[in-house]
Scaffold this motif. Structure first.
Motif, PDB file in Angstrom:
ATOM      1  N   UNK A   1      10.700   6.120   1.590  1.00  0.00           N
ATOM      2  CA  UNK A   1       9.865   6.667   0.519  1.00  0.00           C
ATOM      3  C   UNK A   1      10.729   7.065  -0.674  1.00  0.00           C
ATOM      4  N   UNK A   2      11.869   7.684  -0.410  1.00  0.00           N
ATOM      5  CA  UNK A   2      12.787   8.059  -1.501  1.00  0.00           C
ATOM      6  C   UNK A   2      13.272   6.829  -2.259  1.00  0.00           C
ATOM      7  N   UNK A   3      13.584   5.756  -1.528  1.00  0.00           N
ATOM      8  CA  UNK A   3      14.045   4.516  -2.170  1.00  0.00           C
ATOM      9  C   UNK A   3      12.929   3.906  -3.023  1.00  0.00           C
ATOM     10  N   UNK A   4      11.723   3.904  -2.506  1.00  0.00           N
ATOM     11  CA  UNK A   4      10.589   3.380  -3.275  1.00  0.00           C
ATOM     12  C   UNK A   4      10.396   4.206  -4.539  1.00  0.00           C
ATOM     13  N   UNK A   5      10.442   5.525  -4.405  1.00  0.00           N
ATOM     14  CA  UNK A   5      10.261   6.412  -5.566  1.00  0.00           C
ATOM     15  C   UNK A   5      11.340   6.169  -6.622  1.00  0.00           C
ATOM     16  N   UNK A   6      12.579   6.010  -6.184  1.00  0.00           N
ATOM     17  CA  UNK A   6      13.667   5.728  -7.127  1.00  0.00           C
ATOM     18  C   UNK A   6      13.412   4.418  -7.870  1.00  0.00           C
ATOM     19  N   UNK A   7      12.957   3.399  -7.153  1.00  0.00           N
ATOM     20  CA  UNK A   7      12.681   2.112  -7.783  1.00  0.00           C
ATOM     21  C   UNK A   7      11.513   2.202  -8.755  1.00  0.00           C
TER      22      UNK A   7
ATOM     23  N   UNK B   1       0.826  -1.204   0.000  1.00  0.00           N
ATOM     24  CA  UNK B   1       0.000   0.000   0.000  1.00  0.00           C
ATOM     25  C   UNK B   1       0.864   1.259   0.000  1.00  0.00           C
ATOM     26  N   UNK B   2       1.958   1.244   0.762  1.00  0.00           N
ATOM     27  CA  UNK B   2       2.861   2.395   0.741  1.00  0.00           C
ATOM     28  C   UNK B   2       3.462   2.566  -0.647  1.00  0.00           C
ATOM     29  N   UNK B   3       3.839   1.472  -1.274  1.00  0.00           N
ATOM     30  CA  UNK B   3       4.373   1.523  -2.639  1.00  0.00           C
ATOM     31  C   UNK B   3       3.367   2.212  -3.571  1.00  0.00           C
TER      32      UNK B   3
ATOM     33  N   UNK C   1       2.894  10.476   6.636  1.00  0.00           N
ATOM     34  CA  UNK C   1       1.873  10.215   7.662  1.00  0.00           C
ATOM     35  C   UNK C   1       1.316   8.808   7.502  1.00  0.00           C
ATOM     36  N   UNK C   2       0.984   8.420   6.265  1.00  0.00           N
ATOM     37  CA  UNK C   2       0.471   7.072   6.030  1.00  0.00           C
ATOM     38  C   UNK C   2       1.506   6.024   6.439  1.00  0.00           C
ATOM     39  N   UNK C   3       2.751   6.241   6.073  1.00  0.00           N
ATOM     40  CA  UNK C   3       3.804   5.277   6.412  1.00  0.00           C
ATOM     41  C   UNK C   3       3.903   5.084   7.921  1.00  0.00           C
ATOM     42  N   UNK C   4       3.838   6.161   8.660  1.00  0.00           N
ATOM     43  CA  UNK C   4       3.912   6.085  10.117  1.00  0.00           C
ATOM     44  C   UNK C   4       2.674   5.386  10.677  1.00  0.00           C
TER      45      UNK C   4
ATOM     46  N   UNK D   1       3.245   5.964  -2.819  1.00  0.00           N
ATOM     47  CA  UNK D   1       4.415   6.659  -3.368  1.00  0.00           C
ATOM     48  C   UNK D   1       4.267   6.769  -4.883  1.00  0.00           C
ATOM     49  N   UNK D   2       3.773   5.712  -5.511  1.00  0.00           N
ATOM     50  CA  UNK D   2       3.543   5.745  -6.957  1.00  0.00           C
ATOM     51  C   UNK D   2       2.554   6.859  -7.306  1.00  0.00           C
ATOM     52  N   UNK D   3       1.462   6.948  -6.545  1.00  0.00           N
ATOM     53  CA  UNK D   3       0.474   7.997  -6.791  1.00  0.00           C
ATOM     54  C   UNK D   3       1.094   9.374  -6.598  1.00  0.00           C
ATOM     55  N   UNK D   4       1.907   9.520  -5.570  1.00  0.00           N
ATOM     56  CA  UNK D   4       2.554  10.799  -5.285  1.00  0.00           C
ATOM     57  C   UNK D   4       3.442  11.239  -6.439  1.00  0.00           C
TER      58      UNK D   4
END
Length: 148
Positions: A120-126, A80-82, A104-107, A85-88
């Motif tokens: 989040x930065x790592x997910x976005x890079x991937x 869900x976090x992935x 906030x969602x991640x926490x 981040x994709x939506x963001x």
């Protein structure tokens, strides 16, 4: 969609799927509007979560009718976090409000506050490299302790 995804959907249940869609709608609207790419990603996520287009439209009109639910498993939380981040990042223009909402969602999902931004930065890079959620989860889990 592979067999693991199908099994995960059944485990997730309709209420959690709707909660996830609510979170995605909030993320998509955080920058002040819903662009074409964001709308396309919402429709794709709805389909993956067995949410009809009619249900998605109803949720968009009445977000308050859908309650937030923390995903049940670590895998669901990461997936869900992935998606969030994709939506963001789908419109290639990350707003401060989107970043804050994603954190906030991640926490809320139980990820450690100290590493949320890095994760989040790592997910976005991937995502930018077209690396899917499973491989991204393995890489992130190997690199950092993500849960409290």
């Amino acid at each position: 969609m592979n067999i693991d995804d199908v099994i995960e959907l059944f485990k997730m249940g309709k209420a959690t799927a709707k909660s996830h869609m609510r979170n995605l709608i909030e993320m998509a609207a955080a920058d002040g509007g819903l662009g074409t790419e964001e709308q396309r990603l919402l429709k794709y996520a709805a389909q993956r979560n067995n949410i009809s287009l009619q249900e998605l439209q109803e949720m968009q009109r009445n977000l308050s009718d859908v309650r937030f639910q923390v995903p049940g498993s670590d895998r669901e939380k990461f997936n869900q976090l992935y998606d969030l981040v994709h939506m963001m990042s789908v419109d290639k223009n990350i707003h401060v409000e989107e970043q804050r909402l994603c954190e906030i969602f991640a926490i809320k999902f139980g990820f450690r506050k100290e590493i949320v931004r890095e994760m989040i930065d790592q997910i976005r890079e991937n995502i930018e490299k077209w690396i899917g959620p499973e491989e991204t989860m393995r890489a992130v889990m190997a690199k950092m302790k993500v849960f409290d």
